[in-house]
Design a protein around this motif. Structure first.
Motif, PDB file in Angstrom:
ATOM      1  N   ALA A 142     -35.196 -37.316  85.768  1.00  7.41           N
ATOM      2  CA  ALA A 142     -35.929 -36.607  86.822  1.00  7.41           C
ATOM      3  C   ALA A 142     -35.136 -35.389  87.292  1.00  7.41           C
ATOM      4  CB  ALA A 142     -36.209 -37.548  87.987  1.00  7.41           C
ATOM      5  N   LEU A 143     -33.814 -35.518  87.373  1.00  5.47           N
ATOM      6  CA  LEU A 143     -32.992 -34.372  87.770  1.00  5.47           C
ATOM      7  C   LEU A 143     -33.046 -33.268  86.715  1.00  5.47           C
ATOM      8  CD1 LEU A 143     -29.976 -36.313  89.292  1.00  5.47           C
ATOM      9  CD2 LEU A 143     -31.521 -34.774  90.525  1.00  5.47           C
ATOM     10  N   VAL A 144     -33.060 -33.641  85.446  1.00  2.00           N
ATOM     11  CA  VAL A 144     -33.184 -32.634  84.383  1.00  2.00           C
ATOM     12  C   VAL A 144     -34.558 -31.967  84.461  1.00  2.00           C
ATOM     13  CG1 VAL A 144     -33.317 -32.307  81.885  1.00  2.00           C
ATOM     14  CG2 VAL A 144     -31.487 -33.693  82.861  1.00  2.00           C
ATOM     15  N   ALA A 145     -35.602 -32.737  84.727  1.00  2.00           N
ATOM     16  CA  ALA A 145     -36.935 -32.155  84.894  1.00  2.00           C
ATOM     17  C   ALA A 145     -36.952 -31.201  86.091  1.00  2.00           C
ATOM     18  CB  ALA A 145     -37.980 -33.254  85.086  1.00  2.00           C
ATOM     19  N   GLY A 146     -36.240 -31.553  87.156  1.00  3.22           N
ATOM     20  CA  GLY A 146     -36.119 -30.653  88.304  1.00  3.22           C
ATOM     21  C   GLY A 146     -35.399 -29.370  87.933  1.00  3.22           C
ATOM     22  N   ALA A 147     -34.390 -29.478  87.071  1.00  7.47           N
ATOM     23  CA  ALA A 147     -33.660 -28.288  86.623  1.00  7.47           C
ATOM     24  C   ALA A 147     -34.585 -27.363  85.845  1.00  7.47           C
ATOM     25  CB  ALA A 147     -32.462 -28.696  85.760  1.00  7.47           C
ATOM     26  N   VAL A 148     -35.442 -27.930  85.027  1.00  6.48           N
ATOM     27  CA  VAL A 148     -36.399 -27.113  84.276  1.00  6.48           C
ATOM     28  C   VAL A 148     -37.381 -26.454  85.240  1.00  6.48           C
ATOM     29  CG1 VAL A 148     -38.299 -27.212  82.608  1.00  6.48           C
ATOM     30  CG2 VAL A 148     -36.171 -28.445  82.159  1.00  6.48           C
ATOM     31  N   ALA A 149     -37.851 -27.204  86.222  1.00  5.75           N
ATOM     32  CA  ALA A 149     -38.809 -26.649  87.184  1.00  5.75           C
ATOM     33  C   ALA A 149     -38.182 -25.533  88.009  1.00  5.75           C
ATOM     34  CB  ALA A 149     -39.324 -27.764  88.101  1.00  5.75           C
ATOM     35  N   VAL A 150     -36.950 -25.705  88.435  1.00  6.91           N
ATOM     36  CA  VAL A 150     -36.273 -24.701  89.259  1.00  6.91           C
ATOM     37  C   VAL A 150     -36.026 -23.420  88.467  1.00  6.91           C
ATOM     38  CG1 VAL A 150     -34.045 -24.192  90.355  1.00  6.91           C
ATOM     39  CG2 VAL A 150     -35.232 -26.289  90.898  1.00  6.91           C
ATOM     40  N   SER A 151     -35.844 -23.546  87.162  1.00  9.77           N
ATOM     41  CA  SER A 151     -35.575 -22.362  86.350  1.00  9.77           C
ATOM     42  C   SER A 151     -36.830 -21.540  86.077  1.00  9.77           C
ATOM     43  CB  SER A 151     -34.917 -22.768  85.025  1.00  9.77           C
ATOM     44  OG  SER A 151     -35.848 -23.455  84.219  1.00  9.77           O
ATOM     45  N   SER A 152     -37.971 -22.009  86.515  1.00 11.75           N
ATOM     46  CA  SER A 152     -39.230 -21.306  86.280  1.00 11.75           C
ATOM     47  C   SER A 152     -39.277 -19.993  87.060  1.00 11.75           C
ATOM     48  CB  SER A 152     -40.402 -22.190  86.716  1.00 11.75           C
ATOM     49  OG  SER A 152     -41.592 -21.445  86.740  1.00 11.75           O
ATOM     50  N   PRO A 153     -39.705 -18.921  86.420  1.00 12.68           N
ATOM     51  CA  PRO A 153     -39.826 -17.651  87.142  1.00 12.68           C
ATOM     52  C   PRO A 153     -40.959 -17.653  88.174  1.00 12.68           C
ATOM     53  CG  PRO A 153     -40.313 -17.360  84.797  1.00 12.68           C
ATOM     54  CD  PRO A 153     -39.951 -18.783  85.003  1.00 12.68           C
ATOM     55  N   SER A 203     -30.331 -24.697  88.586  1.00 12.94           N
ATOM     56  CA  SER A 203     -30.621 -25.407  87.337  1.00 12.94           C
ATOM     57  C   SER A 203     -29.371 -26.054  86.772  1.00 12.94           C
ATOM     58  CB  SER A 203     -31.207 -24.457  86.298  1.00 12.94           C
ATOM     59  OG  SER A 203     -32.441 -23.987  86.710  1.00 12.94           O
ATOM     60  N   LEU A 204     -28.299 -25.277  86.684  1.00 18.31           N
ATOM     61  CA  LEU A 204     -27.050 -25.843  86.164  1.00 18.31           C
ATOM     62  C   LEU A 204     -26.525 -26.950  87.069  1.00 18.31           C
ATOM     63  CD1 LEU A 204     -25.217 -22.669  84.825  1.00 18.31           C
ATOM     64  CD2 LEU A 204     -26.311 -24.489  83.515  1.00 18.31           C
ATOM     65  N   GLY A 205     -26.672 -26.741  88.380  1.00 21.43           N
ATOM     66  CA  GLY A 205     -26.234 -27.781  89.321  1.00 21.43           C
ATOM     67  C   GLY A 205     -26.989 -29.081  89.123  1.00 21.43           C
ATOM     68  N   LEU A 206     -28.300 -28.986  88.939  1.00 18.58           N
ATOM     69  CA  LEU A 206     -29.094 -30.201  88.721  1.00 18.58           C
ATOM     70  C   LEU A 206     -28.749 -30.887  87.404  1.00 18.58           C
ATOM     71  CD1 LEU A 206     -32.547 -29.070  90.109  1.00 18.58           C
ATOM     72  CD2 LEU A 206     -31.107 -30.908  91.010  1.00 18.58           C
ATOM     73  N   VAL A 207     -28.474 -30.100  86.373  1.00 16.68           N
ATOM     74  CA  VAL A 207     -28.088 -30.698  85.092  1.00 16.68           C
ATOM     75  C   VAL A 207     -26.733 -31.396  85.227  1.00 16.68           C
ATOM     76  CG1 VAL A 207     -27.396 -30.163  82.718  1.00 16.68           C
ATOM     77  CG2 VAL A 207     -29.483 -29.181  83.660  1.00 16.68           C
ATOM     78  N   VAL A 208     -25.808 -30.781  85.953  1.00 17.26           N
ATOM     79  CA  VAL A 208     -24.492 -31.412  86.172  1.00 17.26           C
ATOM     80  C   VAL A 208     -24.657 -32.704  86.971  1.00 17.26           C
ATOM     81  CG1 VAL A 208     -22.283 -31.151  87.380  1.00 17.26           C
ATOM     82  CG2 VAL A 208     -23.139 -29.309  85.922  1.00 17.26           C
ATOM     83  N   VAL A 209     -25.465 -32.662  88.025  1.00 17.92           N
ATOM     84  CA  VAL A 209     -25.700 -33.878  88.824  1.00 17.92           C
ATOM     85  C   VAL A 209     -26.374 -34.947  87.971  1.00 17.92           C
ATOM     86  CG1 VAL A 209     -26.910 -34.823  90.828  1.00 17.92           C
ATOM     87  CG2 VAL A 209     -25.729 -32.645  91.012  1.00 17.92           C
ATOM     88  N   ALA A 230     -30.063 -15.410  89.747  1.00 20.68           N
ATOM     89  CA  ALA A 230     -28.780 -16.095  89.958  1.00 20.68           C
ATOM     90  C   ALA A 230     -28.989 -17.444  90.647  1.00 20.68           C
ATOM     91  CB  ALA A 230     -27.843 -15.219  90.781  1.00 20.68           C
ATOM     92  N   THR A 231     -29.872 -17.488  91.620  1.00 17.31           N
ATOM     93  CA  THR A 231     -30.142 -18.748  92.329  1.00 17.31           C
ATOM     94  C   THR A 231     -30.756 -19.769  91.387  1.00 17.31           C
ATOM     95  OG1 THR A 231     -30.461 -17.555  94.404  1.00 17.31           O
ATOM     96  CG2 THR A 231     -31.353 -19.783  94.282  1.00 17.31           C
TER      97      THR A 231
END
Length: 131
Positions: A48-59, A72-78, A66-67
């Motif tokens: 779910a966190l990886v899916a959130g990272a994908v969603a956050v990276s959406s333009p 995205s990287l933060g969510l993948v690390v978590v 930068a944000t």
């Protein structure tokens, strides 16, 4: 000498990870399966966190590039940390059940929760600052 009417004992196959399954005696199957279900919940959380990272990276979201990258990287690390916490907790709990030891506490869950909270606070701050 074995009796001809008694079947030969077949050797028990070694299960992996050896450091877990070679410790102590086998616990009740339902306890071991409950521990496995808890580990699978950690895996689902990581996904779910990886899916959130994908969603956050959406333009489509109103974040700067930068944000989006940092979140995205933060969510993948978590997600990786959550997966590691789940594995470590499964291992320690399984060994504790096998040896009669004390099961682990919930410290890892608090760390993951705190990290997600910090990322959410950063996203909120970024949104407020950019508007």
């Amino acid at each position: 000498m074995t009796a001809p009417d008694r079947p030969e004992a077949t050797p028990r196959p070694r299960r992996r990870p050896h450091h877990v399954y070679d410790a102590g005696r086998d616990p009740e199957p339902r306890d071991s399966l409950a521990n496995e279900r808890t580990f699978l919940a950690w895996v689902r959380t990581s996904l779910a966190l990886v899916a959130g990272a994908v969603a956050v990276s959406s333009p489509a979201l109103e974040f700067t590039l930068a944000t989006r990258l940092v979140l995205s990287l933060g969510l993948v690390v978590v997600a990786g940390v959550a997966l590691g916490v789940g594995w470590h907790r499964w291992t320690r709990t399984e060994i504790a059940m096998r040896t009669g030891g004390v099961p682990p506490g919930f410290t890892g869950g608090m760390v993951v929760l705190g990290a997600v909270g910090l990322l959410m606070a950063g996203a909120l701050a970024s949104t407020i600052i950019s508007h």
